[in-house]
Design a protein around this motif. Sequence first.
Motif, short mmCIF file in Angstrom:
data_model
loop_
_atom_site.label_atom_id
_atom_site.label_comp_id
_atom_site.label_asym_id
_atom_site.label_seq_id
_atom_site.Cartn_x
_atom_site.Cartn_y
_atom_site.Cartn_z
N PRO A 71 0.81 -1.23 0.00
CA PRO A 71 0.00 0.00 0.00
C PRO A 71 0.83 1.27 0.00
N LYS A 72 1.99 1.25 0.70
CA LYS A 72 2.79 2.49 0.78
C LYS A 72 3.41 2.84 -0.56
N ALA A 73 3.55 1.87 -1.44
CA ALA A 73 4.17 2.12 -2.75
C ALA A 73 3.15 2.04 -3.87
N ALA A 124 -2.15 -1.22 -9.43
CA ALA A 124 -0.69 -1.16 -9.36
C ALA A 124 -0.24 0.06 -10.18
N ALA A 125 0.60 0.90 -9.54
CA ALA A 125 1.05 2.13 -10.21
C ALA A 125 2.30 1.90 -11.04
N GLY A 126 2.45 0.68 -11.56
CA GLY A 126 3.56 0.43 -12.48
C GLY A 126 4.66 -0.40 -11.87
N ALA A 127 5.66 -0.67 -12.69
CA ALA A 127 6.85 -1.35 -12.18
C ALA A 127 7.49 -0.43 -11.14
N ASP A 128 8.22 -1.03 -10.22
CA ASP A 128 8.81 -0.26 -9.11
C ASP A 128 9.97 0.60 -9.63
N VAL A 129 9.70 1.89 -9.79
CA VAL A 129 10.69 2.81 -10.37
C VAL A 129 11.92 2.89 -9.48
N LYS A 130 11.69 2.85 -8.15
CA LYS A 130 12.84 2.97 -7.23
C LYS A 130 13.78 1.77 -7.37
N GLU A 131 13.21 0.61 -7.67
CA GLU A 131 14.02 -0.59 -7.85
C GLU A 131 14.77 -0.54 -9.18
N LEU A 160 14.87 -8.68 -17.70
CA LEU A 160 13.94 -8.05 -16.78
C LEU A 160 12.49 -8.12 -17.26
N TRP A 161 11.65 -8.59 -16.40
CA TRP A 161 10.19 -8.70 -16.54
C TRP A 161 9.76 -9.91 -17.34
N ARG A 162 10.73 -10.73 -17.80
CA ARG A 162 10.33 -11.94 -18.53
C ARG A 162 9.53 -12.87 -17.62
N GLY A 185 1.35 1.86 -16.32
CA GLY A 185 2.55 1.17 -16.75
C GLY A 185 2.38 -0.33 -16.62
N GLY A 186 3.31 -0.95 -15.87
CA GLY A 186 3.23 -2.40 -15.66
C GLY A 186 1.89 -2.82 -15.06
N GLY A 187 1.23 -1.95 -14.30
CA GLY A 187 -0.08 -2.28 -13.71
C GLY A 187 -1.13 -2.45 -14.80
N PRO A 232 7.02 1.04 -22.55
CA PRO A 232 6.47 -0.12 -21.85
C PRO A 232 7.33 -1.35 -22.11
N GLY A 233 7.46 -2.20 -21.08
CA GLY A 233 8.33 -3.37 -21.25
C GLY A 233 7.70 -4.67 -20.82
N MET A 234 6.39 -4.64 -20.54
CA MET A 234 5.70 -5.88 -20.16
C MET A 234 4.55 -6.15 -21.12
N1 CO8 Z 1 7.34 2.79 -8.36
C1 CO8 Z 1 7.80 3.01 -7.12
N2 CO8 Z 1 7.13 3.76 -6.22
C2 CO8 Z 1 5.95 4.27 -6.59
C3 CO8 Z 1 5.40 4.07 -7.86
C4 CO8 Z 1 6.15 3.27 -8.78
N3 CO8 Z 1 5.70 2.98 -10.01
N4 CO8 Z 1 4.21 4.72 -7.94
C5 CO8 Z 1 4.03 5.31 -6.75
N5 CO8 Z 1 5.07 5.05 -5.93
C6 CO8 Z 1 5.27 5.51 -4.56
C7 CO8 Z 1 5.64 6.99 -4.51
O1 CO8 Z 1 7.01 7.17 -4.79
C8 CO8 Z 1 5.26 7.34 -3.09
O2 CO8 Z 1 6.26 6.88 -2.22
P1 CO8 Z 1 6.84 7.85 -1.04
O3 CO8 Z 1 5.67 8.03 -0.11
O4 CO8 Z 1 7.95 7.03 -0.45
O5 CO8 Z 1 7.27 9.11 -1.70
C9 CO8 Z 1 4.01 6.48 -2.85
O6 CO8 Z 1 4.05 5.44 -3.82
C10 CO8 Z 1 2.72 7.25 -3.03
O7 CO8 Z 1 2.75 7.84 -4.32
P2 CO8 Z 1 2.43 9.40 -4.56
O8 CO8 Z 1 2.81 10.21 -3.39
O9 CO8 Z 1 3.05 9.78 -5.87
O10 CO8 Z 1 0.84 9.34 -4.67
P3 CO8 Z 1 -0.14 10.27 -5.52
O11 CO8 Z 1 -1.51 9.91 -5.10
O12 CO8 Z 1 0.30 11.70 -5.41
O13 CO8 Z 1 0.11 9.83 -7.07
C11 CO8 Z 1 0.41 8.25 -8.89
C12 CO8 Z 1 -0.21 8.53 -7.49
C13 CO8 Z 1 -0.26 9.15 -9.94
C14 CO8 Z 1 0.14 6.79 -9.20
C15 CO8 Z 1 1.93 8.56 -8.85
O14 CO8 Z 1 2.49 7.87 -7.74
C16 CO8 Z 1 2.67 8.13 -10.08
O15 CO8 Z 1 2.65 8.81 -11.09
N6 CO8 Z 1 3.39 6.98 -10.00
C17 CO8 Z 1 4.25 6.49 -11.06
C18 CO8 Z 1 3.45 5.99 -12.23
C19 CO8 Z 1 4.39 5.51 -13.32
O16 CO8 Z 1 5.17 6.24 -13.89
N7 CO8 Z 1 4.27 4.20 -13.62
C20 CO8 Z 1 5.08 3.58 -14.64
C21 CO8 Z 1 6.26 2.94 -14.01
S1 CO8 Z 1 7.37 2.29 -15.23
C22 CO8 Z 1 6.70 0.85 -15.73
O17 CO8 Z 1 5.71 0.38 -15.25
C23 CO8 Z 1 7.44 0.17 -16.84
C24 CO8 Z 1 7.15 -1.30 -16.90
C25 CO8 Z 1 8.02 -1.97 -17.90
C26 CO8 Z 1 9.45 -1.78 -17.60
C27 CO8 Z 1 10.26 -2.66 -18.48
C28 CO8 Z 1 11.73 -2.48 -18.20
C29 CO8 Z 1 12.60 -3.45 -18.99
#
Ligand code: CO8
Length: 257
Positions: free
Chosen positions: A22-24, A62-69, A83-85, A107-109, A138-140
């Motif tokens: 929930p926190k992420a 799910a708000a996507g793949a974990d960007v921090k990771e 990655l993501w296979r 994103g991944g979600g 996108p990668g998934m």
């Molecule tokens: N990864 C890691 N942490 C996340 C993510 C994420 N995708 N989304 C949200 N969080 C974290 C935030 O960093 C925050 O953490 P903290 O409290 O430690 O700062 C916590 O969740 C709450 O988020 P917000 O404060 O941002 O909450 P809001 O209500 O203001 O906003 C949103 C919600 C709109 C969902 C916003 O968090 C957001 O835009 N998130 C990122 C969305 C995104 O860009 N998703 C795509 C990610 S990339 C991806 O999915 C690619 C997949 C394929 C990769 C293939 C590679 C080979």
Amino acid sequence: MAYETIKAEPRGRVGLITLNRPKAMNALSQLMMREICQAAADFDGDAKIGAIVLTGSEKAFAAGADVKEMEKLGYSEAYLADLWRGWDRLTEVRKPLIAAVSGYALGGGCEVAAMCDIVIAAENAKFGQPEITLGILPGMGGTQRLARSIGKAKTMDLVLTGRLMDAAEAESCGLVSRVVPTADLLEDALKIGEKIADFSLPAVMSAKESVLQAFETPLDAGLKYERRLFHATFATDDQSEGMAAFVQKRSPQFKNR
Ligand code: CO8
């Protein structure tokens, strides 16, 4: 089995997987991917389960793949780990997968929802492929599965602009099959799962397999594939029971469910 990032529990004959970071915002870490795929594979192999529901929280599927990771990853690491296979395991599940989406599916979600067979959305759901805003794509499967299911124009629009679409738009373009009130989402998804679990499992699994062939083969090969699976159902007890029950005006008692 105890998991760190998800909860997995049977609800009657439906396997329920709940994303639980929930926190992420349920960001999909690699551990979460492995846990989701493991739980889904376990339900797939459990004879008591007839369908699987995948859900998140009210705020985020799910708000996507974990960007921090991913932030510090280099090319070699991403490539060598392929990655993501790991998500391929989810698409190998043979029982129906129902995504119950509330809040953000980004994103991944969004891509994980698109890997499922049926997507039910709450009225508050928001879908999108915002990877372009992070300097990636996108990668998934977002450029591939979405292009096949919702078409080129809508996929390009989402992938190239990173904009979000609401539940009504997601339903109108065919990503989502039903939109329900947010408070009813889980109950409705479980009801759909129970309904499917009540049918003959070999018929259900063959039907899923046949629909998925439409994404893999030209039409004539797909039609032949469907016909052969259709013929095969006549070798099952459940076909005899289903048709006898219809003729006798009673409810079928399927053996394989
Ligand atoms: N990864 C890691 N942490 C996340 C993510 C994420 N995708 N989304 C949200 N969080 C974290 C935030 O960093 C925050 O953490 P903290 O409290 O430690 O700062 C916590 O969740 C709450 O988020 P917000 O404060 O941002 O909450 P809001 O209500 O203001 O906003 C949103 C919600 C709109 C969902 C916003 O968090 C957001 O835009 N998130 C990122 C969305 C995104 O860009 N998703 C795509 C990610 S990339 C991806 O999915 C690619 C997949 C394929 C990769 C293939 C590679 C080979």
